[in-house]
Design a protein around this motif. Structure first.
Motif, PDB file in Angstrom:
ATOM      1  N   ARG A  80       0.747  -1.341  -0.435  1.00 23.05           N
ATOM      2  CA  ARG A  80       0.020   0.496  -0.410  1.00 23.05           C
ATOM      3  C   ARG A  80       0.552   1.359  -0.024  1.00 23.05           C
ATOM      4  NH1 ARG A  80      -3.525  -1.563   5.555  1.00 23.05           N
ATOM      5  NH2 ARG A  80      -1.865  -1.796   5.883  1.00 23.05           N
ATOM      6  N   ALA A  81       2.277   1.397   0.313  1.00 24.98           N
ATOM      7  CA  ALA A  81       3.263   1.934   0.207  1.00 24.98           C
ATOM      8  C   ALA A  81       3.544   2.509  -1.247  1.00 24.98           C
ATOM      9  CB  ALA A  81       4.395   1.806   1.306  1.00 24.98           C
ATOM     10  N   PHE A  82       2.593   2.157  -1.706  1.00 18.73           N
ATOM     11  CA  PHE A  82       2.964   2.654  -3.254  1.00 18.73           C
ATOM     12  C   PHE A  82       1.925   3.632  -3.939  1.00 18.73           C
ATOM     13  CE2 PHE A  82       5.943  -1.249  -4.873  1.00 18.73           C
ATOM     14  CZ  PHE A  82       7.341  -1.333  -3.732  1.00 18.73           C
ATOM     15  N   ASP A  83       0.765   3.072  -3.507  1.00 16.76           N
ATOM     16  CA  ASP A  83      -0.215   3.666  -3.694  1.00 16.76           C
ATOM     17  C   ASP A  83      -0.180   5.313  -4.342  1.00 16.76           C
ATOM     18  OD1 ASP A  83      -1.643   1.192  -3.855  1.00 16.76           O
ATOM     19  OD2 ASP A  83      -2.705   1.707  -1.622  1.00 16.76           O
ATOM     20  N   GLY A  84      -0.648   5.883  -4.876  1.00 14.84           N
ATOM     21  CA  GLY A  84      -0.307   7.373  -4.639  1.00 14.84           C
ATOM     22  C   GLY A  84       0.844   8.359  -5.477  1.00 14.84           C
ATOM     23  N   VAL A  85       1.555   6.980  -5.393  1.00 11.34           N
ATOM     24  CA  VAL A  85       3.646   7.189  -5.623  1.00 11.34           C
ATOM     25  C   VAL A  85       3.534   7.109  -7.272  1.00 11.34           C
ATOM     26  CG1 VAL A  85       5.226   5.970  -5.768  1.00 11.34           C
ATOM     27  CG2 VAL A  85       4.068   5.957  -3.646  1.00 11.34           C
ATOM     28  N   ARG A  86       4.471   8.664  -7.756  1.00 12.40           N
ATOM     29  CA  ARG A  86       5.187   8.574  -8.903  1.00 12.40           C
ATOM     30  C   ARG A  86       6.211   7.692  -9.630  1.00 12.40           C
ATOM     31  NH1 ARG A  86       5.701  14.624  -9.465  1.00 12.40           N
ATOM     32  NH2 ARG A  86       6.003  14.005 -11.501  1.00 12.40           N
ATOM     33  N   VAL A  87       7.212   7.612  -8.614  1.00 17.89           N
ATOM     34  CA  VAL A  87       7.994   7.110  -9.230  1.00 17.89           C
ATOM     35  C   VAL A  87       9.189   6.260  -7.347  1.00 17.89           C
ATOM     36  CG1 VAL A  87      11.445   7.159  -8.798  1.00 17.89           C
ATOM     37  CG2 VAL A  87       9.019   8.894  -9.810  1.00 17.89           C
ATOM     38  N   LEU A  88       9.098   5.007  -8.111  1.00 18.77           N
ATOM     39  CA  LEU A  88      10.509   3.959  -7.202  1.00 18.77           C
ATOM     40  C   LEU A  88      11.557   4.210  -7.411  1.00 18.77           C
ATOM     41  CD1 LEU A  88      10.212   1.948  -4.824  1.00 18.77           C
ATOM     42  CD2 LEU A  88       9.522  -0.078  -6.650  1.00 18.77           C
ATOM     43  N   SER A  89      12.443   4.562  -6.078  1.00 21.86           N
ATOM     44  CA  SER A  89      13.807   4.770  -6.069  1.00 21.86           C
ATOM     45  C   SER A  89      13.965   3.941  -5.283  1.00 21.86           C
ATOM     46  CB  SER A  89      13.974   5.842  -5.866  1.00 21.86           C
ATOM     47  OG  SER A  89      15.716   5.846  -5.922  1.00 21.86           O
ATOM     48  N   LEU A  90      14.878   2.503  -6.183  1.00 20.00           N
ATOM     49  CA  LEU A  90      15.229   0.627  -5.137  1.00 20.00           C
ATOM     50  C   LEU A  90      16.708   1.345  -4.531  1.00 20.00           C
ATOM     51  CD1 LEU A  90      15.094  -1.496  -3.809  1.00 20.00           C
ATOM     52  CD2 LEU A  90      15.880  -2.509  -6.016  1.00 20.00           C
ATOM     53  N   ASP A  91      17.138   2.004  -3.355  1.00 19.53           N
ATOM     54  CA  ASP A  91      18.825   1.965  -3.633  1.00 19.53           C
ATOM     55  C   ASP A  91      19.642   0.443  -2.924  1.00 19.53           C
ATOM     56  OD1 ASP A  91      20.966   3.418  -3.446  1.00 19.53           O
ATOM     57  OD2 ASP A  91      20.918   4.393  -2.001  1.00 19.53           O
ATOM     58  N   SER A  92      20.017   0.045  -3.397  1.00 18.42           N
ATOM     59  CA  SER A  92      19.777  -0.320  -4.427  1.00 18.42           C
ATOM     60  C   SER A  92      20.282  -2.161  -4.289  1.00 18.42           C
ATOM     61  CB  SER A  92      21.488   0.053  -4.929  1.00 18.42           C
ATOM     62  OG  SER A  92      22.180   1.013  -4.333  1.00 18.42           O
ATOM     63  N   ILE A  93      20.637  -2.576  -6.064  1.00 15.26           N
ATOM     64  CA  ILE A  93      19.453  -3.920  -6.207  1.00 15.26           C
ATOM     65  C   ILE A  93      20.759  -4.474  -5.585  1.00 15.26           C
ATOM     66  CG2 ILE A  93      20.136  -5.283  -7.957  1.00 15.26           C
ATOM     67  CD1 ILE A  93      18.416  -3.844  -9.883  1.00 15.26           C
ATOM     68  N   PHE A  94      21.149  -5.660  -5.015  1.00 19.91           N
ATOM     69  CA  PHE A  94      22.167  -6.347  -4.467  1.00 19.91           C
ATOM     70  C   PHE A  94      22.368  -5.566  -2.816  1.00 19.91           C
ATOM     71  CE2 PHE A  94      23.726  -6.894  -9.164  1.00 19.91           C
ATOM     72  CZ  PHE A  94      23.000  -8.453  -9.079  1.00 19.91           C
ATOM     73  N   VAL A  95      21.872  -4.308  -2.868  1.00 21.11           N
ATOM     74  CA  VAL A  95      22.029  -4.512  -1.245  1.00 21.11           C
ATOM     75  C   VAL A  95      21.663  -4.918  -0.025  1.00 21.11           C
ATOM     76  CG1 VAL A  95      20.103  -2.170  -0.972  1.00 21.11           C
ATOM     77  CG2 VAL A  95      22.982  -1.727   0.117  1.00 21.11           C
ATOM     78  N   ASN A  96      20.038  -5.570  -0.099  1.00 22.99           N
ATOM     79  CA  ASN A  96      19.517  -6.470   0.090  1.00 22.99           C
ATOM     80  C   ASN A  96      19.907  -7.664   0.090  1.00 22.99           C
ATOM     81  OD1 ASN A  96      17.545  -3.460   0.463  1.00 22.99           O
ATOM     82  ND2 ASN A  96      17.489  -4.017   2.183  1.00 22.99           N
TER      83      ASN A  96
END
Length: 204
Positions: A80-96
């Protein structure tokens, strides 16, 4: 930075119930960052990363492999955190490490269902992953940011243009390879160009 520039921002992560986690929560409150979807766990210590800055400006991070970054997993995310969001910024691939390719595909699919633009940064692959291993997740990424060392480790290419082409072939929409003082190589569609670094900044 985005919050101070006036953008509505939301942080989705997991921290421990400790001084470092308290600092992050307090910082979010003070800067207007929505931490409503930030998970706090009493059995986890908040990850602390120590950046070591080299003479040429490149950075190396010392990290705690038992901290929250290494324990954060798909079940910690409320979509639900993604609701109403324009941009998802993942920082970073492989960090988790627990956010493997399958988890990333789930995250990106949930974002795309909501029409969200996906940006993702890279760090060096941790367990010898190849581009083929992660391309099924990369095809959802609209903007991928990397440095040459990270891109080389994943693509096995040595020339920056060939690195970018490998990412485009994997389905990435736009590739930005940040090359320190030399600027950034940008590739998207039929466009390829090197944007020089701005040399007149008073860096502090």
């Amino acid at each position: 930075v985005l919050a101070r520039l006036g953008y509505r921002t939301r942080l989705v992560t997991m921290v421990g119930s400790d001084p470092a986690g308290d600092f992050i929560l307090r910082h979010c409150k003070e800067t207007g960052i929505d931490a409503g979807y930030l998970k706090v766990r009493g059995d986890v210590s908040t990850s602390i990363n120590i950046p070591l800055i080299m003479p040429d400006g490149q950075r190396v991070f010392v990290t705690n492999r038992n901290g929250s970054t290494w324990k954060f997993c798909l079940e910690d995310i409320d979509f639900r955190a993604f609701d109403g969001v324009r941009v998802l910024s993942l920082d970073s691939i492989f960090v988790n490490p627990k956010l493997d390719v399958s988890a990333l595909k789930t995250i990106f699919t949930e974002a795309k269902k909501r029409g969200v633009l996906i940006c993702a940064d890279l760090i060096k692959c941790r367990f010898g992953e190849t581009l083929k291993d992660v391309e099924s997740a990369l095809q959802y990424v609209d903007y991928l940011f990397s440095n040459p060392e990270e891109a080389q480790a994943l693509t096995q290419e040595r020339e920056i243009g060939r690195m970018a082409e490998a990412f485009l072939k994997a389905g990435v929409g736009h590739v930005i390879i940040k090359d320190g003082s030399r600027g950034a190589y940008i590739a998207a569609g039929a466009e390829r160009y090197l944007e020089p670094a701005y040399g007149k900044a008073n860096c502090v």
